[in-house]
Design a protein around this motif. Structure first.
Motif, PDB file in Angstrom:
ATOM      1  N   ASN A 235       0.790  -1.221   0.000  1.00 20.34           N
ATOM      2  CA  ASN A 235       0.000   0.000   0.000  1.00 20.34           C
ATOM      3  C   ASN A 235       0.833   1.287   0.000  1.00 20.34           C
ATOM      4  O   ASN A 235       0.583   2.165  -0.815  1.00 20.34           O
ATOM      5  CB  ASN A 235      -0.983  -0.004   1.183  1.00 20.34           C
ATOM      6  N   PRO A 236       1.831   1.442   0.850  1.00 19.12           N
ATOM      7  CA  PRO A 236       2.531   2.730   0.822  1.00 19.12           C
ATOM      8  C   PRO A 236       3.236   2.985  -0.509  1.00 19.12           C
ATOM      9  O   PRO A 236       3.230   4.098  -1.016  1.00 19.12           O
ATOM     10  CB  PRO A 236       3.547   2.620   1.958  1.00 19.12           C
ATOM     11  N   THR A 239       0.673   3.960  -3.363  1.00 21.43           N
ATOM     12  CA  THR A 239       0.214   5.348  -3.340  1.00 21.43           C
ATOM     13  C   THR A 239       1.349   6.302  -3.705  1.00 21.43           C
ATOM     14  O   THR A 239       1.120   7.288  -4.397  1.00 21.43           O
ATOM     15  CB  THR A 239      -0.384   5.729  -1.965  1.00 21.43           C
ATOM     16  N   LEU A 240       2.562   5.986  -3.270  1.00 18.74           N
ATOM     17  CA  LEU A 240       3.693   6.846  -3.643  1.00 18.74           C
ATOM     18  C   LEU A 240       3.887   6.839  -5.155  1.00 18.74           C
ATOM     19  O   LEU A 240       4.027   7.890  -5.792  1.00 18.74           O
ATOM     20  CB  LEU A 240       4.978   6.388  -2.937  1.00 18.74           C
ATOM     21  N   ARG A 243       0.921   8.587  -6.881  1.00 14.71           N
ATOM     22  CA  ARG A 243       0.915  10.020  -6.603  1.00 14.71           C
ATOM     23  C   ARG A 243       1.998  10.703  -7.451  1.00 14.71           C
ATOM     24  O   ARG A 243       1.768  11.739  -8.072  1.00 14.71           O
ATOM     25  CB  ARG A 243       1.190  10.258  -5.113  1.00 14.71           C
ATOM     26  N   GLN A 244       3.175  10.083  -7.482  1.00 14.43           N
ATOM     27  CA  GLN A 244       4.242  10.666  -8.296  1.00 14.43           C
ATOM     28  C   GLN A 244       3.913  10.560  -9.782  1.00 14.43           C
ATOM     29  O   GLN A 244       4.276  11.427 -10.567  1.00 14.43           O
ATOM     30  CB  GLN A 244       5.574   9.990  -7.969  1.00 14.43           C
ATOM     31  N   GLY A 271      -5.766   7.346  -0.260  1.00 16.78           N
ATOM     32  CA  GLY A 271      -4.501   7.906  -0.729  1.00 16.78           C
ATOM     33  C   GLY A 271      -4.583   8.554  -2.101  1.00 16.78           C
ATOM     34  O   GLY A 271      -3.860   9.495  -2.396  1.00 16.78           O
TER      35      GLY A 271
ATOM     36  N   PHE B 123      -2.768   2.906   7.125  1.00 14.49           N
ATOM     37  CA  PHE B 123      -2.067   3.993   6.442  1.00 14.49           C
ATOM     38  C   PHE B 123      -3.013   5.179   6.382  1.00 14.49           C
ATOM     39  O   PHE B 123      -4.171   5.030   6.034  1.00 14.49           O
ATOM     40  CB  PHE B 123      -1.684   3.562   5.029  1.00 14.49           C
ATOM     41  N   ASN B 125      -3.701   9.421   5.378  1.00 14.05           N
ATOM     42  CA  ASN B 125      -3.340  10.364   4.346  1.00 14.05           C
ATOM     43  C   ASN B 125      -4.070  11.670   4.561  1.00 14.05           C
ATOM     44  O   ASN B 125      -5.231  11.655   4.949  1.00 14.05           O
ATOM     45  CB  ASN B 125      -3.753   9.754   3.004  1.00 14.05           C
ATOM     46  N   GLN B 213       3.323  14.312   0.738  1.00 14.04           N
ATOM     47  CA  GLN B 213       3.827  13.382  -0.278  1.00 14.04           C
ATOM     48  C   GLN B 213       3.703  11.914   0.109  1.00 14.04           C
ATOM     49  O   GLN B 213       3.663  11.045  -0.750  1.00 14.04           O
ATOM     50  CB  GLN B 213       5.309  13.658  -0.552  1.00 14.04           C
ATOM     51  N   TYR B 214       3.677  11.651   1.404  1.00 12.24           N
ATOM     52  CA  TYR B 214       3.760  10.248   1.831  1.00 12.24           C
ATOM     53  C   TYR B 214       2.587   9.863   2.725  1.00 12.24           C
ATOM     54  O   TYR B 214       2.050  10.709   3.450  1.00 12.24           O
ATOM     55  CB  TYR B 214       5.061   9.996   2.596  1.00 12.24           C
ATOM     56  N   ASP B 215       2.240   8.576   2.680  1.00 15.07           N
ATOM     57  CA  ASP B 215       1.262   8.044   3.625  1.00 15.07           C
ATOM     58  C   ASP B 215       1.873   8.062   5.025  1.00 15.07           C
ATOM     59  O   ASP B 215       3.091   7.963   5.184  1.00 15.07           O
ATOM     60  CB  ASP B 215       0.902   6.595   3.263  1.00 15.07           C
ATOM     61  N   HIS B 217       2.197   6.192   8.581  1.00  8.15           N
ATOM     62  CA  HIS B 217       2.011   4.940   9.311  1.00  8.15           C
ATOM     63  C   HIS B 217       3.143   4.822  10.326  1.00  8.15           C
ATOM     64  O   HIS B 217       4.150   5.543  10.220  1.00  8.15           O
ATOM     65  CB  HIS B 217       1.948   3.730   8.370  1.00  8.15           C
TER      66      HIS B 217
END
Lengths: 427, 290
Positions: A235-236, A239-240, A243-244, A271, B123, B125, B213-215, B217
């Motif tokens: 997941n992280p 989304t990164l 998003r980018q 996200g 997570f 946001n 920019q980042y989630d 957690h």
């Protein structure tokens, strides 16, 4: 770093593992089966789906806590793998040696399964867990990672000309994945499927799920100009990346994700907002989406019970994640098919009895809550793998998920390519 | 050759600069603590994580506007920095450095576990979508431009604070000789406390910009902690300009290495560069030759 190595695997695989050297006779006297359950309750994998699998397994085990199976009580002992392979191994050892469990069930991450399996036990989803290992006491009821990659390609190949307007040989595809056992395995299936379909693979690349920046990968994708992106990630990092991708102006016709982070819609939506609309995801079917008309009639009430218990545990979730159903279904198969047979026919819950009982399970399609049947390979390259399992392709459309492939399970036509005006649409 | 020198190469270079801004921002506070007063906060990235949660709760749960929440988040982490010094570092100031390392390592796990218990494993946001700047055929992230600007301004402010103010001079002096400063009338306890709060505030500033920019957690620090330490060391302990330059060198190696080869190779090259530089210039990229 654990996550880096961790190929997360989705799926609640379950490992019915009988452990050699256990005090089988003592257990039999107490007439109970003690099941060690290992998932990640903390660390990055927990939110990526592992905790949902734990919830599914626990719902099913709790429902059996007050019942007996052929005179045996079912007792569960839970452990937290903390999203770390070394902790998973230590917890497995602890459960076996100190808690004296009869079997282990669980593991979310293939990165944990591979080393644990190599030592004695096991489970999980990456093909590497079972491939050529010829384990005797390890069984995996659900689809393996390369099957995820293959069905994704099969789906696009069958829609290439009609929906994307290109012959498969002219279709530009990119395969990107986190670089753990899970991502690598799914990508292997992607590559095999792309070769079979004749796609033009313009980029194939792995990355560490904990990387703080994926902009170089997005730039490479922009340069490669793929029509379809096949992505496996947590997941992280999902989304990164996306998003980018939005910030850097990446455009494509379709994105197919493969479980794990893509299986947790709530988090994707949180996200990425509406950008996630019309994305595809490959996963074992959610038990709440499986075709109940062709299912064993005793299963729909169980599905209803799991749903109600899940809603109590996690109120207000728009789409119940497929992860919950995977673990619940796999646990249910063990409790209703393997365990009673082992006790009745083979006299107990020792490793040999469980193995023989597991190998005799013969459920046709529709025999599980996940829609597929169960028949384990007894030996050979993928010993312990359920040969009748298959994942499906779902599409998220306006906060609903629908099965779009294979046709036998499809609930609606796929929307392909991304509608014009979507953030990532190349139209 | 023209295939290599295209707009994508330029985009990768610009993205490297913007990533450098993020890393420089992270390294700023750590440089002050680790580099100048020689105190090891191995849990620095976890303070950033707490700041990110602070932003999340203020913006998403309590509905504060982002720009109102940001100063409170900075104050929150500044307070945590001061608290960390009072409770953990101060009793260990005269102990061997390894004790500080171990103690703040313990704080790292405490903060991760605290976040897991208090905030859960989900997570989270902020849900803020920053606009994108289109320049020729390149797209640039506003959130990264903001981080870049904050890092640049922060670096200049800290630099002048250290060089031009009495407290800044005292902070630099205390790193050279802890004992003698007290004899010269400087309240060392106060200086340590101010420096720790300032280091925490800079971690809070980084948190305010990283949430764009980042989630969020409990384990987000894993992505940044090690690389931030490497940058501070590569730049030369306590050398703010060096740390700034090191962040951009690191980021460009990651970005261009990732463009020309697999993404993973970008990181391999960056870490290999660090190791080589430790042999060639162990005091840091911009250290004066003695």
């Amino acid at each position: 770093m654990p996550v880096r190595k961790a190929a997360r695997v989705l799926g609640g695989l379950m490992a019915t593992v009988a452990v050699l050297g256990m005090a089988a006779s003592a257990q039999a006297q107490e007439k109970k089966i003690k099941i060690g359950v290992i998932y990640d309750l903390t660390g990055p994998l927990a939110g990526g789906g592992s905790e949902l699998q734990y919830t599914g397994a626990k719902i099913m085990l709790d429902s059996y806590a007050k019942k007996e199976v052929e005179g045996y009580k079912v007792e569960a002992v839970y452990a937290d793998a903390q999203s770390k392979p070394d902790v998973a191994i230590n917890e497995a050892i602890r459960l076996i040696e100190q808690e004296k469990v009869d079997m282990l069930l669980g593991f979310f991450s293939s990165a944990q399964c591979v080393p644990v399996a190599a030592r004695w036990i096991t489970t999980c989803i990456s093909s590497a867990v079972l491939d050529n290992k010829n384990f005797k006491y390890i069984f995996r009821p659900q689809a393996s990672g390369d099957q995820f990659g293959l069905i994704a390609m099969d789906f696009i190949a069958n829609n290439s000309k009609e929906k994307l307007g290109k012959e498969p040989k002219d279709l530009r595809v990119a395969i990107i994945h986190e670089d753990g056992a899970y991502g690598v395995d799914v990508a292997k299936g992607n590559v095999a499927g792309a070769k079979k379909a004749g796609f033009n693979v313009v980029l194939k690349e792995g990355y560490a799920a904990t990387a703080p920046d994926l902009s170089a990968l997005v730039t490479k994708l922009k340069r490669a100009q793929p029509d379809v992106i096949f992505h496996t990630g947590y997941n992280p990092d999902i989304t990164l990346l996306l998003r980018q991708a939005r910030e850097q102006g990446l455009k494509f016709a379709a994105l197919v994700g493969h479980g794990a982070g893509y299986g947790v819609y709530e988090k994707l939506k949180e996200g990425l907002g509406g950008d996630v609309n019309h994305f595809f995801n490959v996963d074992p079917i959610s038990i709440w989406l499986a075709n109940q008309k062709t299912m064993d009639p005793k299963l729909p009430p169980v599905i209803k019970m799991v749903g109600e218990e899940f809603d109590k545990a996690k109120p207000g979730v728009a789409i119940r994640s497929a992860h919950v159903g995977m673990a619940a279904s796999n646990t249910y198969v063990f409790l209703t098919e393997v365990l009673p047979r082992a006790i009745k026919k083979y006299g107990g819950v020792d490793p040999e009895a469980l193995r023989k009982a597991a190998l005799e399970v013969d459920l046709p399609e529709g025999g599980t809550m996940l829609g597929f049947g169960v028949k384990f390979h007894g030996d050979g390259q993928m010993a312990g793998q359920n040969e009748r399992s298959f994942p499906v392709v779902i599409q998220y459309i306006d906060d609903k998920s629908s099965v779009v492939w294979p046709k036998s399970q499809a609930q609606r036509e796929a929307v392909l390519p991304l509608p014009a005006g979507s953030t990532y649409s190349n139209k | 050759m023209t295939d290599i020198f295209d707009i994508y190469l330029l985009e990768a270079m610009v993205n490297g600069i913007l990533l450098g801004g993020v890393l420089a921002l992270l390294a700023l506070g750590l440089n002050l603590i680790f580099g100048v007063i020689d105190v090891t906060w191995i849990c620095y990235a976890e303070l950033v994580m707490i700041g990110m949660y602070g932003m999340y709760y203020m913006v998403q749960v309590f509905g504060l506007p982002y720009y109102v929440a940001a100063p409170f988040a900075i104050l929150l982490v500044a307070g945590l920095g001061a608290l960390l010094h009072l409770l953990v570092i101060a009793p260990l100031l005269t102990a061997p450095p390894i004790n500080q390392l171990l103690a703040t390592g313990g704080v790292l796990f405490v903060l991760q576990s605290f976040a897991t218990v208090a905030f859960g494993i989900d997570f989270r946001n902020l849900g803020i979508r920053m606009p994108v700047l289109k320049l020729f055929e390149m797209h640039l992230s506003y959130s990264r431009l903001l981080a870049f600007a904050a890092a640049l301004i922060g670096m200049l402010l800290v630099y002048f604070f250290m060089k031009r103010t009495y407290i800044g001079t005292a902070i630099r002096a205390i790193s050279q000789d802890r004992q003698i400063m007290a004899l010269m009338g400087v309240d060392t306890r106060r200086i340590y406390l101010i420096t720790s709060a300032l280091g925490g505030a800079l971690a809070g500033l980084a948190a305010c910009l990283l949430v764009l920019q980042y989630d969020i957690h409990p384990f987000v620090g894993l992505s940044f902690g090690p690389i931030t330490f490497l940058i501070v060391v590569l730049g030369g302990l306590g050398n703010f300009v060096g740390g700034f330059v090191a962040a951009f060198v690191f980021a460009e190696i990651i970005s261009l290495g990732g463009l020309f080869s697999d993404l993973e190779w970008g990181y391999v090259l960056a870490f290999a560069f660090f190791i080589v530089m430790m042999f060639i210039r162990p005091a840091g990229l911009l250290a004066r030759r003695s």
